[in-house]
Design a protein around this motif. Structure first.
Motif, PDB file in Angstrom:
ATOM      1  N   PHE A  47       0.889  -1.013  -0.059  1.00 64.89           N
ATOM      2  CA  PHE A  47      -0.128  -0.086  -0.015  1.00 64.89           C
ATOM      3  C   PHE A  47       0.891   1.351  -0.149  1.00 64.89           C
ATOM      4  CE2 PHE A  47      -2.211   3.305   2.381  1.00 64.89           C
ATOM      5  CZ  PHE A  47      -3.222   3.450   1.594  1.00 64.89           C
ATOM      6  N   GLN A  48       1.975   1.166   0.755  1.00 64.70           N
ATOM      7  CA  GLN A  48       2.903   2.312   0.775  1.00 64.70           C
ATOM      8  C   GLN A  48       3.609   2.751  -0.580  1.00 64.70           C
ATOM      9  OE1 GLN A  48       6.210   1.989   3.256  1.00 64.70           O
ATOM     10  NE2 GLN A  48       6.752   4.261   3.312  1.00 64.70           N
ATOM     11  N   ARG A  49       3.875   1.594  -1.287  1.00 57.73           N
ATOM     12  CA  ARG A  49       4.452   1.776  -2.751  1.00 57.73           C
ATOM     13  C   ARG A  49       3.312   2.208  -3.567  1.00 57.73           C
ATOM     14  NH1 ARG A  49       7.045  -3.204  -1.240  1.00 57.73           N
ATOM     15  NH2 ARG A  49       5.510  -4.222  -2.651  1.00 57.73           N
ATOM     16  N   PHE A  50       2.047   1.691  -3.491  1.00 53.65           N
ATOM     17  CA  PHE A  50       0.986   2.153  -4.096  1.00 53.65           C
ATOM     18  C   PHE A  50       0.721   3.815  -3.931  1.00 53.65           C
ATOM     19  CE2 PHE A  50      -3.834   2.819  -4.879  1.00 53.65           C
ATOM     20  CZ  PHE A  50      -3.699   2.685  -6.086  1.00 53.65           C
ATOM     21  N   GLN A  51       0.705   4.079  -2.585  1.00 53.48           N
ATOM     22  CA  GLN A  51       0.508   5.402  -2.327  1.00 53.48           C
ATOM     23  C   GLN A  51       1.424   6.247  -2.832  1.00 53.48           C
ATOM     24  OE1 GLN A  51       1.081   6.143   1.728  1.00 53.48           O
ATOM     25  NE2 GLN A  51       0.342   8.282   1.935  1.00 53.48           N
ATOM     26  N   GLU A  52       2.777   5.921  -2.930  1.00 52.84           N
ATOM     27  CA  GLU A  52       3.825   6.713  -3.509  1.00 52.84           C
ATOM     28  C   GLU A  52       3.586   6.982  -5.012  1.00 52.84           C
ATOM     29  OE1 GLU A  52       7.351   4.742  -2.325  1.00 52.84           O
ATOM     30  OE2 GLU A  52       7.333   5.574  -0.351  1.00 52.84           O
ATOM     31  N   ALA A  53       3.391   5.725  -5.614  1.00 55.67           N
ATOM     32  CA  ALA A  53       3.203   5.702  -6.907  1.00 55.67           C
ATOM     33  C   ALA A  53       1.991   6.744  -7.244  1.00 55.67           C
ATOM     34  CB  ALA A  53       3.037   4.499  -7.591  1.00 55.67           C
ATOM     35  N   THR A  54       0.880   6.668  -6.460  1.00 53.26           N
ATOM     36  CA  THR A  54      -0.398   7.419  -6.784  1.00 53.26           C
ATOM     37  C   THR A  54       0.055   9.049  -6.429  1.00 53.26           C
ATOM     38  OG1 THR A  54      -1.564   5.744  -6.021  1.00 53.26           O
ATOM     39  CG2 THR A  54      -2.789   8.105  -6.008  1.00 53.26           C
ATOM     40  N   LEU A  55       0.981   9.134  -5.640  1.00 53.92           N
ATOM     41  CA  LEU A  55       1.179  10.688  -5.265  1.00 53.92           C
ATOM     42  C   LEU A  55       2.423  11.245  -6.272  1.00 53.92           C
ATOM     43  CD1 LEU A  55       1.196  12.975  -3.158  1.00 53.92           C
ATOM     44  CD2 LEU A  55       2.768  11.851  -1.980  1.00 53.92           C
ATOM     45  N   THR A  56       2.760  10.453  -6.594  1.00 51.18           N
ATOM     46  CA  THR A  56       4.034  10.934  -7.674  1.00 51.18           C
ATOM     47  C   THR A  56       2.898  11.133  -8.997  1.00 51.18           C
ATOM     48  OG1 THR A  56       5.520   9.587  -6.951  1.00 51.18           O
ATOM     49  CG2 THR A  56       5.670  10.201  -9.169  1.00 51.18           C
ATOM     50  N   HIS A  57       2.105  10.447  -9.236  1.00 52.15           N
ATOM     51  CA  HIS A  57       1.071  10.502 -10.483  1.00 52.15           C
ATOM     52  C   HIS A  57       0.418  11.804 -10.404  1.00 52.15           C
ATOM     53  CE1 HIS A  57      -1.106   9.592 -13.993  1.00 52.15           C
ATOM     54  NE2 HIS A  57      -2.219   9.774 -13.236  1.00 52.15           N
ATOM     55  N   LEU A  58      -0.090  12.064  -9.198  1.00 53.52           N
ATOM     56  CA  LEU A  58      -0.839  13.446  -8.908  1.00 53.52           C
ATOM     57  C   LEU A  58       0.066  14.355  -8.972  1.00 53.52           C
ATOM     58  CD1 LEU A  58      -3.179  12.386  -5.981  1.00 53.52           C
ATOM     59  CD2 LEU A  58      -3.916  12.584  -8.239  1.00 53.52           C
ATOM     60  N   GLN A  59       1.238  14.275  -8.498  1.00 59.32           N
ATOM     61  CA  GLN A  59       1.959  15.544  -8.656  1.00 59.32           C
ATOM     62  C   GLN A  59       2.448  15.853 -10.177  1.00 59.32           C
ATOM     63  OE1 GLN A  59       5.396  14.631  -6.013  1.00 59.32           O
ATOM     64  NE2 GLN A  59       3.997  15.418  -4.081  1.00 59.32           N
ATOM     65  N   ASP A  60       2.715  15.092 -10.896  1.00 59.11           N
ATOM     66  CA  ASP A  60       3.007  15.073 -12.296  1.00 59.11           C
ATOM     67  C   ASP A  60       1.821  15.539 -13.038  1.00 59.11           C
ATOM     68  OD1 ASP A  60       5.600  13.940 -12.134  1.00 59.11           O
ATOM     69  OD2 ASP A  60       5.033  11.867 -12.768  1.00 59.11           O
ATOM     70  N   LEU A  61       0.773  15.270 -12.595  1.00 58.42           N
ATOM     71  CA  LEU A  61      -0.670  15.765 -13.335  1.00 58.42           C
ATOM     72  C   LEU A  61      -0.596  17.467 -12.911  1.00 58.42           C
ATOM     73  CD1 LEU A  61      -3.345  13.169 -12.636  1.00 58.42           C
ATOM     74  CD2 LEU A  61      -2.216  13.709 -14.697  1.00 58.42           C
ATOM     75  N   ALA A  62      -0.138  17.528 -11.682  1.00 54.59           N
ATOM     76  CA  ALA A  62      -0.475  19.086 -11.360  1.00 54.59           C
ATOM     77  C   ALA A  62       0.633  19.816 -12.156  1.00 54.59           C
ATOM     78  CB  ALA A  62       0.084  19.052  -9.576  1.00 54.59           C
ATOM     79  N   ARG A  63       2.143  19.441 -12.285  1.00 53.68           N
ATOM     80  CA  ARG A  63       2.975  20.124 -12.905  1.00 53.68           C
ATOM     81  C   ARG A  63       2.584  20.288 -14.487  1.00 53.68           C
ATOM     82  NH1 ARG A  63       6.480  16.854  -9.741  1.00 53.68           N
ATOM     83  NH2 ARG A  63       6.576  15.273 -11.122  1.00 53.68           N
ATOM     84  N   ASN A  64       2.022  19.132 -14.937  1.00 51.86           N
ATOM     85  CA  ASN A  64       1.245  19.248 -16.389  1.00 51.86           C
ATOM     86  C   ASN A  64       0.459  20.403 -16.614  1.00 51.86           C
ATOM     87  OD1 ASN A  64       3.366  17.276 -17.129  1.00 51.86           O
ATOM     88  ND2 ASN A  64       1.970  15.592 -16.814  1.00 51.86           N
ATOM     89  N   TYR A  65      -0.479  20.488 -15.561  1.00 47.72           N
ATOM     90  CA  TYR A  65      -1.499  21.570 -15.641  1.00 47.72           C
ATOM     91  C   TYR A  65      -0.803  22.746 -15.277  1.00 47.72           C
ATOM     92  CZ  TYR A  65      -5.543  24.413 -14.667  1.00 47.72           C
ATOM     93  OH  TYR A  65      -6.543  25.464 -14.547  1.00 47.72           O
ATOM     94  N   ASN A  66      -0.022  23.023 -14.455  1.00 55.31           N
ATOM     95  CA  ASN A  66       0.717  24.372 -14.438  1.00 55.31           C
ATOM     96  C   ASN A  66       1.381  24.505 -15.592  1.00 55.31           C
ATOM     97  OD1 ASN A  66      -0.302  24.513 -11.926  1.00 55.31           O
ATOM     98  ND2 ASN A  66       1.695  23.571 -11.040  1.00 55.31           N
ATOM     99  N   LEU A  67       2.231  23.754 -16.349  1.00 53.86           N
ATOM    100  CA  LEU A  67       3.093  23.769 -17.705  1.00 53.86           C
ATOM    101  C   LEU A  67       1.916  24.149 -18.769  1.00 53.86           C
ATOM    102  CD1 LEU A  67       5.594  23.757 -19.126  1.00 53.86           C
ATOM    103  CD2 LEU A  67       5.115  21.429 -19.683  1.00 53.86           C
ATOM    104  N   SER A  68       0.671  23.521 -18.759  1.00 50.92           N
ATOM    105  CA  SER A  68      -0.138  23.966 -19.928  1.00 50.92           C
ATOM    106  C   SER A  68      -0.685  25.227 -19.603  1.00 50.92           C
ATOM    107  CB  SER A  68      -1.342  22.642 -19.782  1.00 50.92           C
ATOM    108  OG  SER A  68      -1.960  22.950 -18.614  1.00 50.92           O
TER     109      SER A  68
END
Length: 525
Positions: free
Chosen positions: A97-118
């Protein structure tokens, strides 16, 4: 069970501020056995604003995770549990679950960065669009300016080409005139050599006549001696002596020579009579349009009395051209009413710029130089003027007296009969010639202009060709005036009848041309 708590409320709200960190906490179980996971508590969770499909996927993910964990715990509580210890399996699940959480968090941060970049890309794209519009506007303005410059350049090139063709045609005509002058000089030299030959052939006869005259002089002297002797004898004989009747002694004539009283001797004396001087005017000469009047030479005894401009009055209206503006132009309307095979243009002229400029210009659709009186070009001597009839044919006329800034009377006369032309300045014949547009007719229907030279019919003016000064009493006839009419016109005694155009027909639009009326020329501007 797995519980997730978000700071600020239970569960995940429907809308969370984009890009803001949220504190959350997750724990297992229910009731008093529920405990939070230390490694997730308070970790920042960045949530971005997503469209409807992304929110649904996240909600589905949050639902599936507890279900998967519940199934794993249920299987751990089954009878097969003794083979794998429960705590070991729980630890593994927590790690997963911890690994899954880290992967989910990383994915959400990437989405945020992509939105800011867009968002930054959208702003840059809008700025780039505005800059593109500004560049397009500048390009359009530059294109319009270039088009205007090209239009002016094209007009200037066309005008330059017309002037080049005009200059070339005039150079060709000048070359033809020089060739004709050289041919005439060659013919004159041949005539002079022929006259020298004739004089050389007469030299022996002249010497014979001189010898005969010397012999006759000796005979006359002998007769004088005999007469003296006879007178002496008569005085010695006394008064009673009868005086014999004396008859004049005839001079002795040498054999082979004619008698002094014979017609041959008289003819010889006529041959020896001096001939008239070359520059003397012939006696009984008529008007110059018939070509019988010569220009008085420097040694001629006949001279016209000097004219004083202030003594000429009643010359009519005066047109003043104050400067070289292309707007200073006067039109003689309606132009020539019919084709002209003879022409007389007379006017009082006073220049104010030290150059002549264009006095008169007549243009048609076919040729913009059908009739021109133009001076002041680079190819002309100071004070010279081009008399053009049907460009490129022209003659160069001397008008140097006009450069003194005083009033002068000018008459230019031409007839198609033998192409004769005359120039009168202050009633004196300044130039004449022939074979200039013989048989030619100046057509009607053109534009007649004073003060400017036309490069096109009614336009194409150039300030460098403008006339600066005053014109008075200008008139045009469709015939060749005779010298008596020119003299009366120049002295203000009489204006010849039949003028087809005068300054009363002049019209001007805009510019600085002025019309004034003066009682006498000395009072005119």
């Amino acid at each position: 069970m797995l519980f997730i708590k978000v700071a600020g409320g239970s569960g995940l709200p429907a809308r969370v501020g984009e890009g803001k960190p949220l504190h959350w906490q997750a724990w297992w179980g229910g009731g008093s056995s529920a405990r939070p996971t230390a490694f997730q508590s308070g970790a920042p969770l960045h949530v971005v604003r997503m469209g409807c499909p992304r929110r649904k996927a996240l909600s589905l993910l949050l639902i599936l995770v507890p279900v998967h964990l519940h199934r794993a715990l249920s299987q751990g509580a089954s009878p097969a549990g003794p083979r794998k210890p429960f705590l070991e399996r729980l630890r593994r699940l927590e790690e997963q679950f911890q690994r899954f959480q880290e992967a989910t968090l990383t994915h959400l941060q990437d989405l945020a960065r992509n939105y800011n970049l867009s968002s930054n890309v959208d702003a840059q794209f809008q700025s780039l669009a505005r800059e593109t519009q500004a560049v397009a506007l500048a390009v359009n303005q530059s294109h319009a300016a270039v088009q205007g410059d090209l239009s002016h350049l094209k007009t200037w090139m066309q005008k330059t080409q017309r002037r080049s063709r005009k200059v070339e045609s005039r150079l060709l005509a000048l070359g033809a005139a020089l060739s004709e002058r050289d041919r005439q000089r060659t013919q004159d030299r041949e005539d002079q050599e022929a006259r020298r030959g004739a004089l050389s052939s007469l030299a022996p006869a002249v010497r014979a006549l001189q010898d005969m005259l010397a012999h006759l002089t000796a005979l006359v002297q002998g007769q004088d001696a005999r007469l003296g002797a006879l007178e002496a004898r008569m005085q010695g004989a006394g008064p009673s002596t009868a005086t014999p009747a004396l008859t004049p002694a005839q001079p002795l004539t040498p054999p082979g020579l004619p008698s002094p009283s014979s017609p041959a001797v008289h003819r010889g004396r006529q041959v020896l009579r001096p001939s008239p001087q070359t520059g003397d005017p012939p006696q009984g000469s008529a008007g110059h349009p018939q070509g019988t009047r010569a220009i008085p030479g420097p040694g001629s005894q006949r001279a016209w009395p000097p004219e004083r401009p202030g003594e000429t009055c009643d010359v009519g209206p005066v047109l003043v051209f104050p400067n070289a503006s292309t707007q200073n132009v006067a039109f003689l309307s309606p132009g020539f009413p019919w084709g002209l095979r003879a022409l007389s243009v007379c006017s009082w002229v006073r220049t104010a710029s030290g150059r002549l400029g264009t006095l008169l210009s007549y243009a048609t659709e076919e040729n913009d130089n059908k009739l021109v009186l133009h001076g002041g070009g680079n190819s002309l001597a100071p004070g010279a003027i081009h008399f053009v009839i049907g460009d490129p044919a022209f003659r160069e006329l001397p008008l140097q007296p006009l450069l003194d800034g005083r009033w002068h009377h000018v008459c230019v006369i031409w007839t198609s009969i033998l192409g004769r032309y005359w120039l009168h300045v202050d009633r004196r014949l300044a130039a004449t010639g022939s074979h200039f547009r013989a048989g030619y007719e100046i057509p009607a229907g053109g534009s007649l202009v004073l003060g400017q030279e036309q490069d096109s019919m009614g336009g194409g003016f150039d300030s460098s060709e403008a006339f600066v000064g005053s014109l008075a009493g200008l008139a045009i006839w469709d015939r060749a005036l005779v010298p008596g009419e020119v003299a009366k016109l120049a002295t203000g005694r009489e204006v010849p009848g039949g003028a087809i155009l005068t300054l009363d027909d002049a019209q001007w639009r805009g510019g600085f041309v002025q019309q004034v009326n003066c009682s006498c020329l000395e009072l005119c501007p």
